[in-house]
Design a protein around this motif. Structure first.
Motif, short mmCIF file in Angstrom:
data_model
loop_
_atom_site.label_atom_id
_atom_site.label_comp_id
_atom_site.label_asym_id
_atom_site.label_seq_id
_atom_site.Cartn_x
_atom_site.Cartn_y
_atom_site.Cartn_z
N TRP A 100 0.84 -1.19 0.00
CA TRP A 100 0.00 0.00 0.00
C TRP A 100 0.88 1.24 0.00
O TRP A 100 1.88 1.31 0.68
N ARG A 101 0.46 2.26 -0.76
CA ARG A 101 1.19 3.53 -0.84
C ARG A 101 0.22 4.68 -0.60
O ARG A 101 -0.95 4.59 -0.95
N LYS A 102 0.77 5.75 -0.02
CA LYS A 102 -0.03 6.98 0.09
C LYS A 102 0.79 8.15 -0.42
O LYS A 102 2.01 8.05 -0.57
N VAL A 104 -3.29 3.40 -1.87
CA VAL A 104 -3.58 2.62 -3.06
C VAL A 104 -2.60 1.45 -3.15
O VAL A 104 -1.47 1.52 -2.66
N ALA A 105 -3.07 0.36 -3.75
CA ALA A 105 -2.23 -0.82 -3.98
C ALA A 105 -2.54 -1.37 -5.36
O ALA A 105 -3.69 -1.37 -5.80
N SER A 106 -1.51 -1.85 -6.00
CA SER A 106 -1.68 -2.47 -7.31
C SER A 106 -2.20 -3.89 -7.15
O SER A 106 -1.71 -4.65 -6.32
N VAL A 147 -8.15 0.77 -3.27
CA VAL A 147 -8.06 2.01 -2.51
C VAL A 147 -8.67 1.77 -1.14
O VAL A 147 -9.74 1.16 -1.04
N ARG A 148 -8.00 2.24 -0.08
CA ARG A 148 -8.54 2.09 1.27
C ARG A 148 -8.24 3.34 2.09
O ARG A 148 -7.40 4.17 1.73
N ASP A 149 -8.90 3.45 3.22
CA ASP A 149 -8.71 4.54 4.18
C ASP A 149 -7.52 4.18 5.07
O ASP A 149 -7.54 3.14 5.73
N TRP A 169 -9.19 3.35 -13.26
CA TRP A 169 -8.19 4.11 -12.48
C TRP A 169 -7.52 5.17 -13.36
O TRP A 169 -7.36 6.32 -12.95
N HIS A 170 -7.14 4.80 -14.57
CA HIS A 170 -6.50 5.76 -15.47
C HIS A 170 -7.46 6.89 -15.85
O HIS A 170 -7.05 8.05 -15.96
#
Length: 66
Positions: A10-12, A24-26, A33-35, A51-52
């Protein structure tokens, strides 16, 4: 942040000042997408084309009036 149980990383945004934002995570076939405040809670999933399209709209200011 890595979620080893699901194999997701996961990245923010680096612009997140207090750490409370979305992450977000691939996925093999899209993006999740998560909180960040509730990492075990629900998440949204989008196809790569969805997404794009969202990113393109955001980059073009489509959501600036919200």
């Amino acid at each position: 942040m890595s979620d080893a149980s699901e194999g997701l990383t996961w990245r923010k945004s680096s612009e997140s000042l207090n750490g409370d934002c979305v992450e977000v995570a691939s996925l093999p076939d899209g993006v999740a997408v998560r909180d960040s405040k509730n990492p075990g809670g629900p998440r949204l999933t989008f196809s790569r084309s969805e997404w794009h399209a969202f990113l393109q709209g955001a980059n073009q200011g489509e959501f600036n009036d919200l």
